[in-house]
Design a protein around this motif. Sequence first.
Motif, PDB file in Angstrom:
ATOM      1  N   GLU A  77      47.677  40.109  36.648  1.00 49.30           N
ATOM      2  CA  GLU A  77      46.369  39.923  35.998  1.00 49.30           C
ATOM      3  C   GLU A  77      45.284  39.606  37.020  1.00 49.30           C
ATOM      4  N   ASN A  78      45.635  38.800  38.012  1.00 47.66           N
ATOM      5  CA  ASN A  78      44.653  38.456  39.042  1.00 47.66           C
ATOM      6  C   ASN A  78      44.219  39.678  39.841  1.00 47.66           C
ATOM      7  N   ILE A  79      45.162  40.564  40.121  1.00 52.42           N
ATOM      8  CA  ILE A  79      44.820  41.788  40.861  1.00 52.42           C
ATOM      9  C   ILE A  79      43.949  42.702  40.002  1.00 52.42           C
ATOM     10  N   ILE A  80      44.279  42.809  38.730  1.00 52.09           N
ATOM     11  CA  ILE A  80      43.473  43.641  37.819  1.00 52.09           C
ATOM     12  C   ILE A  80      42.048  43.098  37.733  1.00 52.09           C
ATOM     13  N   LYS A  81      41.927  41.764  37.698  1.00 52.90           N
ATOM     14  CA  LYS A  81      40.592  41.150  37.676  1.00 52.90           C
ATOM     15  C   LYS A  81      39.846  41.422  38.976  1.00 52.90           C
ATOM     16  N   THR A  82      40.545  41.245  40.092  1.00 56.99           N
ATOM     17  CA  THR A  82      39.912  41.422  41.400  1.00 56.99           C
ATOM     18  C   THR A  82      39.350  42.831  41.555  1.00 56.99           C
ATOM     19  N   TYR A  83      40.121  43.821  41.132  1.00 58.67           N
ATOM     20  CA  TYR A  83      39.708  45.220  41.321  1.00 58.67           C
ATOM     21  C   TYR A  83      39.012  45.803  40.096  1.00 58.67           C
ATOM     22  N   GLN A  84      38.889  44.977  39.033  1.00 57.12           N
ATOM     23  CA  GLN A  84      38.261  45.448  37.793  1.00 57.12           C
ATOM     24  C   GLN A  84      38.839  46.807  37.397  1.00 57.12           C
ATOM     25  N   LEU A  85      40.155  46.804  37.294  1.00 57.38           N
ATOM     26  CA  LEU A  85      40.913  48.036  37.092  1.00 57.38           C
ATOM     27  C   LEU A  85      40.956  48.400  35.611  1.00 57.38           C
TER      28      LEU A  85
END
Length: 509
Positions: A441-449
Amino acid sequence: MKNYYLITFFIILFSCSNKEKEEEIVSSGVFYPKVESRSVITGKISNIKNFSNKSKTIRLIVDDITIDKQVKYITTINENGKFLFDIPLSHSTKSFLVYSDGRIAPYIFPNDTLMINCEIIKRESLIGIKATSYDEKHKKFQNNFKKHDNWFYTEVDKFKKNLEKEQSPNNLKIEFLDFEKLLHKKIDSRIKDKQSNKIIYDYLKYSATYSCYENIIKLGRKIEDQKEKKTFYSFLTDSITFNQNALITSEYMYFLNFYSNFVEPRSTISIISTGKSDEQIKKELIAQKIENKLKLRPGIWGDYSVASNIRNTVIEREEEFTASSIDYYLELVKKNIKDNYTRQLLLAMLKKEKLSIIERDNINIPSGSEFQNTSKDLTSNLYDEILQKNKGKVIYMDFWATWCNPCIKQFPYSKKLHSKFESKDVSFVFLCCKSKKEAAENIIKTYQLKGQQYILNQKQYEYFEKQFEIVGFPSYILIDKQGEVYSKNASRPQSENTSITIEKLLNKK
């Protein structure tokens, strides 16, 4: 080593089937982190205008023992063919300057500026690069280094090719040790003026020893009996000391990495957890792990070991951290790391990580990109569910993991691809594997995927692994509008071919 390499080099470099040593990509023009000891490379590609449709970026790959990894810097080439690298560097080493499918290997020094003229070369369908000249200060050294370095690796390759591999590890070990002695004799004979050529001479001598030792460690991994294995490695464990001078060759760094992972005894960590919060327990574990490493490896090797551990744990996101956890690491680094360069490097990396965590915590997952709710028992039904949900659409499936840097490096391109096809009948389905939900979830948030997000349990992953013959991450699958698998090995978002293929499937009747 040759100056020209086949494209398979990049396939190997960017594959991530296991948690192997990854490269850190530093954005063009931002040569992070800022430390005092630096190296500058300025260059010009003389015939860049003849290749106007080719890449306008160039890479520099450097082995950095301070954080136990290959660091890859990327910078742009301007319209006149000029480029600049300004990087942190603690010790002289061979580097790789990479353009398209080829590379050259200049030797670089801290607190030094190297000027290099290059030209692009084309052989059949491959594009490469070669050095045409160096500045006057470095010309003689660089040409000599290239000549001797090529000779050394030719000798090693020839030995390995002729080695009878169907022998016991002990016999092969003897062969490598004999080859090491032979190499040293050849180097002594080859380098007549050892004083004037001290760097090259030392580089060859250390490379000879540690390339052989590294191969011997690999052989020992095949021995199952622990007592026999200990005897096999005794020539190392009886005499191993950290040799800072040997850092001039990458072979030493690789040797230390193998030694740490497969030869060195493991230390145990024990703390009293009664009445302590999870956060306190975690902090005590971190502190004891660092203390143990510094005891096991006193001096600068201990500093490097701690730096490597922190990089693996924090920067590579093997665990999830809060900003306050990073603050604790910052204090430990200030307190324990004595080597100035290593301390500067770690503090800069941790501060950057803290800022990214703060930024991440202040943003949300893009609307509609939350993880899909699926039953834990769903296996093949999950695939059917995805097909049903996206009926009549082209589906681009992305299998990734939170610890896979090559996966994550593709996400900016995934965003561009999603934007291009957002209004068309294309669905982007991201399936996170072998990872924790919070980290994903943190990676998805970071990259606004943006896209449909799934996190797979082990059963679900095993189904997809078998269904699509997945052998590593990232893996991409393309499914046509009829729900039929078009490709089990689709190209990455970065590739122009991906967009072309999706367009083709959209227009398919």
